[in-house]
Motif scaffolding. Structure first.
Motif, short mmCIF file in Angstrom:
data_model
loop_
_atom_site.label_atom_id
_atom_site.label_comp_id
_atom_site.label_asym_id
_atom_site.label_seq_id
_atom_site.Cartn_x
_atom_site.Cartn_y
_atom_site.Cartn_z
N ALA A 657 22.60 8.77 -16.29
CA ALA A 657 22.26 8.41 -15.16
C ALA A 657 22.55 9.59 -14.12
CB ALA A 657 23.66 7.55 -14.41
N GLY A 658 21.92 9.66 -13.02
CA GLY A 658 21.95 10.93 -12.02
C GLY A 658 20.80 10.80 -10.99
N ASP A 659 20.74 11.75 -10.22
CA ASP A 659 19.68 11.82 -9.19
C ASP A 659 18.40 12.41 -9.86
OD1 ASP A 659 18.36 11.76 -6.70
OD2 ASP A 659 19.42 13.68 -5.97
N TRP A 660 17.61 11.68 -10.26
CA TRP A 660 16.30 12.16 -10.94
C TRP A 660 15.17 12.41 -10.03
CZ3 TRP A 660 15.73 12.52 -16.43
CH2 TRP A 660 16.57 12.08 -17.14
N LYS A 661 14.41 13.33 -10.25
CA LYS A 661 13.37 13.63 -9.39
C LYS A 661 12.09 13.03 -10.19
CE LYS A 661 10.92 17.65 -9.65
NZ LYS A 661 10.71 19.04 -9.33
N ILE A 662 11.27 12.22 -9.72
CA ILE A 662 10.25 11.63 -10.42
C ILE A 662 9.00 12.21 -9.72
CG2 ILE A 662 8.98 9.20 -10.64
CD1 ILE A 662 11.76 7.86 -10.31
N SER A 663 8.24 12.82 -10.66
CA SER A 663 6.92 13.49 -9.96
C SER A 663 5.75 12.71 -10.77
CB SER A 663 6.73 14.91 -10.54
OG SER A 663 7.80 15.53 -10.22
N VAL A 664 4.63 12.44 -9.80
CA VAL A 664 3.52 11.60 -10.17
C VAL A 664 2.28 12.72 -9.73
CG1 VAL A 664 2.12 9.61 -9.50
CG2 VAL A 664 4.50 9.49 -9.40
N THR A 665 1.62 12.67 -10.81
CA THR A 665 0.17 13.56 -10.73
C THR A 665 -0.82 12.30 -10.87
OG1 THR A 665 1.27 15.35 -11.59
CG2 THR A 665 -1.32 15.21 -11.87
N VAL A 666 -1.74 12.60 -9.69
CA VAL A 666 -2.80 11.89 -9.76
C VAL A 666 -4.32 12.49 -9.37
CG1 VAL A 666 -2.60 11.57 -7.07
CG2 VAL A 666 -3.80 9.92 -8.50
N ARG A 667 -5.20 12.13 -10.21
CA ARG A 667 -6.59 12.72 -10.03
C ARG A 667 -7.49 11.83 -9.50
NH1 ARG A 667 -10.63 13.35 -14.00
NH2 ARG A 667 -9.46 12.41 -15.41
N THR A 668 -8.31 12.47 -8.40
CA THR A 668 -9.27 11.40 -7.89
C THR A 668 -10.67 11.68 -8.17
OG1 THR A 668 -9.24 12.75 -5.95
CG2 THR A 668 -7.74 11.08 -6.01
N SER A 669 -11.02 12.93 -8.78
CA SER A 669 -12.16 13.27 -9.18
C SER A 669 -12.07 14.47 -10.55
CB SER A 669 -12.93 14.01 -8.03
OG SER A 669 -12.36 15.07 -7.74
N ASP A 670 -13.20 14.91 -10.92
CA ASP A 670 -13.02 15.86 -11.96
C ASP A 670 -12.13 17.03 -11.52
OD1 ASP A 670 -14.53 14.26 -13.59
OD2 ASP A 670 -16.40 15.00 -12.98
N ILE A 671 -11.93 17.51 -10.31
CA ILE A 671 -11.59 18.73 -10.11
C ILE A 671 -10.42 18.54 -8.95
CG2 ILE A 671 -13.58 20.25 -10.38
CD1 ILE A 671 -14.16 20.03 -7.39
N ASP A 672 -10.32 17.27 -8.46
CA ASP A 672 -9.40 17.26 -7.39
C ASP A 672 -8.18 16.47 -7.66
OD1 ASP A 672 -11.02 18.31 -5.31
OD2 ASP A 672 -12.17 16.43 -5.37
N GLN A 673 -6.96 17.03 -7.62
CA GLN A 673 -5.71 16.24 -8.27
C GLN A 673 -4.39 16.89 -7.48
OE1 GLN A 673 -5.30 16.89 -12.41
NE2 GLN A 673 -3.69 18.31 -12.00
N THR A 674 -3.51 16.11 -7.31
CA THR A 674 -2.18 16.70 -6.58
C THR A 674 -1.13 16.25 -7.34
OG1 THR A 674 -1.19 17.14 -4.49
CG2 THR A 674 -2.19 14.85 -4.91
N THR A 675 0.14 16.61 -7.00
CA THR A 675 1.26 15.95 -7.51
C THR A 675 2.17 16.06 -6.56
OG1 THR A 675 1.01 17.14 -9.85
CG2 THR A 675 3.34 16.44 -9.35
N VAL A 676 3.00 14.78 -6.33
CA VAL A 676 3.96 14.37 -5.31
C VAL A 676 5.22 13.79 -6.10
CG1 VAL A 676 2.30 13.81 -3.66
CG2 VAL A 676 2.86 12.13 -5.07
N ASP A 677 6.31 14.04 -5.49
CA ASP A 677 7.31 13.88 -6.06
C ASP A 677 8.61 13.30 -5.02
OD1 ASP A 677 9.34 16.26 -5.17
OD2 ASP A 677 7.68 17.22 -6.11
N LYS A 678 9.41 12.54 -5.59
CA LYS A 678 10.73 11.97 -4.70
C LYS A 678 11.96 11.85 -5.69
CE LYS A 678 9.69 9.30 -1.44
NZ LYS A 678 9.34 8.19 -0.60
N ASN A 679 13.04 12.11 -5.10
CA ASN A 679 14.26 11.74 -5.88
C ASN A 679 14.88 10.33 -5.72
OD1 ASN A 679 14.05 14.66 -6.27
ND2 ASN A 679 16.22 15.26 -5.96
#
Length: 683
Positions: A657-679
């Motif tokens: 248990a704890g305050d986890w950081k959950i990161s999600v990486t999403v790619r919308t094309s062959d070259i476009d992607q980003t990573t967003v996160d939230k605790n």
């Protein structure tokens, strides 16, 4: 062999096109209001640990103020601190006090969407366990209503009406009936449109602050709110409209001044100049709506705004020209009656305006109409069905007017012929009467010939005869009035005779106008058109302030999804994160559900949506869990694609248990992607 289209077939095509355009067009300029698509904590959820902030995600960017996001404890006291901030994309958050006790909390929000309409709502979440609360969430959802909302709606109606009358009336004069520039009734019509639009714009500017915030009558004259309004997109649009109205005043002065005094041959060059200048001003006024309201946001605003301008101009030329024609038929003086060519010209221009409405309506339908079920399942759709019926009725009445116009053209030639035949006979009769009594038999013969010619004609003869009789009667009355004035110095008697003369002139003009049964029928049908047009404008104004069906259904779907997620498991975790990969189609919202959000095995679902709430088909999604306090992770998870916009994974092991950081990486094309996160707290 030449094929001709009968008026009945052409009217049927016109009706079909108009109804089709209104079916797809909606409110003419309608678009999506902002809708709440997610929140953290979610609506109705019970969390174990008090959150440090409350975040809300909308379907589009919104404008906020100090009171846009409020968090109330069970006793109704505010526990939020600081101002709301835009943390990412379309997600806005406000901080709350630390160490909040257990109980049910209410989140009340009120923002201004990108299309200038205020929207609001409320939901609850609980810490530890639910409790009783004194806050009524439903009371927070009445935004833009009340007395101020009604006054603002009236101002919007008057601004649309003023624009339509001013632009349509001026266009009718320049394009259809240039002699109408000297008709006082038409001058008053166009000027009244300008006055209405100017007054309504000032009215809206004054009401805007209270309408978009508190809704209190006392805040209408708050100068601080007025200053805030001037810094918004809507305020800038209203000020720009006032500046354009100053240019419109100059245009009207020239139209009814220098233009009216010129001869017909001299008006040609000035007509071209006024048409260009007036068209630019009218397009600018229409753009003051397009740049600040519905068309400025959503899909393809660069195309939607010019389309919106064309739509508004087409409505103004059609309905405003109809108002001008009605005034011309009823109030034009007898010596300057509106001719058949003017009526025919307007009929053609109105037909072209309807075609423009259809074209712009089809584009707007593709852009933002939504599902067919929205017609019956939403308030917007139901209003739209009412408008479709009214437009169908309006076009049906217009087809009757076109028939009267055709009959007017058919009888015009016969009328001119009869008048030409009667003119020499009248001169001959007058000459015979002024010679000798012996010539009376010749005069009688001439009169009999004239009578025979009159009875051999149709509607045109009746009109000419009635006009001659009206001239004779008015001349007799005027002569008797002048003869009854023995004392020219008596001012009271002179005033009385002036009133009698004015009444005689009014009666003469009315008798001349009513003498032609075809013109009388045309006036009646145009009056019916104008009456229906007033109702259509009222429904259109209501539609522009109503949440469109697409947005309403998306909001319902998001609320249903949130409710089902929170009710399925009290320990489930739901996170909403906005992303922007920077590509041409890279914006969206991620919703991550983790169930039961405890130590051990968990099931995860990831939903990728566009800003409007629709499923977003992206090629790849990856998730990682990190517990920085214990130096654990990142623990990578590669979910499987279930369907469009839906990814899932089972058996995700959370070691502690704890305050986890959950990161999600999403790619919308062959070259476009980003990573967003939230605790988030897990376990």
């Amino acid at each position: 062999m030449k094929t001709t289209i009968t008026p009945r077939v052409r009217n049927l095509v016109l009706l079909l096109l108009a109804v089709t355009g209104m079916l797809f067009a909606g409110a003419g300029t309608a678009s999506a209001h902002a809708a709440l698509t997610g929140s953290d904590p979610s609506s109705g959820v019970v969390v174990d640990k008090a959150p440090t902030q409350i975040s809300l995600t909308f379907s589009e960017k919104v404008s906020t103020n100090d009171d846009s996001l409020r968090v109330l404890d069970p006793k109704g006291k505010r526990v939020d601190v600081g101002k709301p901030s835009n943390i990412s994309g379309t997600t806005y958050a406000t901080q709350v006090r630390s160490g909040l006790p257990d109980g049910t909390y209410t989140v009340a929000w009120q923002v201004v969407s990108a299309d200038s309409h205020p929207v609001g709502g409320a939901f609850t979440f609980s810490i530890g366990s639910p409790s009783k609360t004194t806050v009524s969430a439903s009371a927070e959802q009445d935004v833009g209503g009340g007395l101020v909302g009604g006054l603002y709606g009236f101002g919007r109606y008057m601004s649309y009406a003023g624009f339509i009358v001013m632009v349509g009336g001026a266009a009718f004069i320049l394009a259809c009936w240039q002699r109408g520039a000297g008709v006082r009734a038409l001058q008053r019509l166009v000027v009244s449109g300008w006055v209405s639009l100017t007054a309504a714009t000032l009215w809206l500017l004054l009401l805007r602050g209270s309408y978009s915030t508190t809704g209190k009558v006392g805040d209408i004259f708050d100068l601080n709110l007025l200053g805030q309004v001037l810094q918004t997109k809507t305020g800038a649009a209203l000020v720009s409209r006032l500046l354009l109205l100053a240019a419109a005043a100059l245009f009207i002065a020239v139209l009814f001044g220098a233009y009216d005094k010129r001869e017909d041959e001299e008006k040609r060059d000035l007509t071209f100049g006024l048409s260009i200048g007036g068209g630019v001003v009218a397009a600018g006024l229409a753009a003051s709506w397009a740049l600040a309201e519905h068309a400025s946001t959503g899909l393809q605003p660069g195309i939607a705004m010019p389309v919106d301008v064309v739509h508004l101009l087409a409505v103004a030329i059609w309905l405003g020209g109809l108002s001008a024609l009605l005034v011309a038929l009823y109030r034009a003086p007898a010596d300057n009656l509106v001719g058949r060519s003017a009526v025919q010209n307007f009929s053609r221009i109105a037909f072209g305006s309807v075609l423009a409405l259809v074209a712009t309506g089809i584009y707007q339908s593709w852009r933002q109409l939504g599902s067919w079920s929205a017609f019956t399942d939403t308030g917007y759709g139901q209003l739209l069905l009412v408008k479709i019926g009214l437009v169908a009725l309006l076009v049906g009445i217009a087809s009757i007017s076109r028939r009267w116009t055709a009959r007017l053209a058919e009888t015009a030639g016969a009328t001119a012929t009869v008048v030409e035949e009667r003119a020499p006979e009248k001169e001959k009769a007058h000459a015979s009467a002024s010679t000798t009594a012996a010539d009376s038999s010749a005069t009688a013969s001439a009169s009999a010939s004239a009578s025979s010619a009159t009875t051999s004609t149709k509607a045109g003869v009746s009109s000419a005869t009635a006009s001659a009789e009206a001239d004779s009667d008015v001349t007799d009355v005027a002569a008797s009035a002048k003869g009854a004035d023995p004392d020219a110095g008596d001012s009271k008697r002179a005033a009385q005779l002036a009133r009698q003369q004015a009444a005689v002139d009014s009666t003469r003009q009315k008798r001349l106008r009513d003498a032609d049964p075809i013109r009388f029928g045309l006036r009646r049908s145009v009056l019916a058109e104008a009456a229906v047009a007033v109702v259509v404008l009222a429904v259109t104004t209501a539609l522009t302030a109503t949440e469109p069906g697409r947005t309403e259904e998306d909001a319902k779907a998001a609320k249903s999804s949130s409710s089902s997620s929170s009710s399925s498991s009290a320990g489930a975790l739901t996170l909403d994160m906005s992303f922007d990969t920077g590509g041409t189609d890279g914006k969206g919202v991620i919703r991550l559900d983790l169930d039961p959000a405890r130590v051990g095995g968990n099931e995860m679902h990831v939903y990728v949506q566009r800003p409007n709430g629709r499923a977003f088909d992206v090629p790849e999604v990856k998730v990682a869990f990190t517990l920085a306090a214990k130096k654990i992770g990142p623990l990578p998870v590669t979910p499987d694609r279930i369907t469009t916009g839906h990814w899932a994974a089972n058996g995700i092991q959370i070691p502690m248990a704890g305050d986890w950081k959950i990161s999600v990486t999403v790619r919308t094309s062959d070259i476009d992607q980003t990573t967003v996160d939230k605790n988030a707290q897990i376990g």
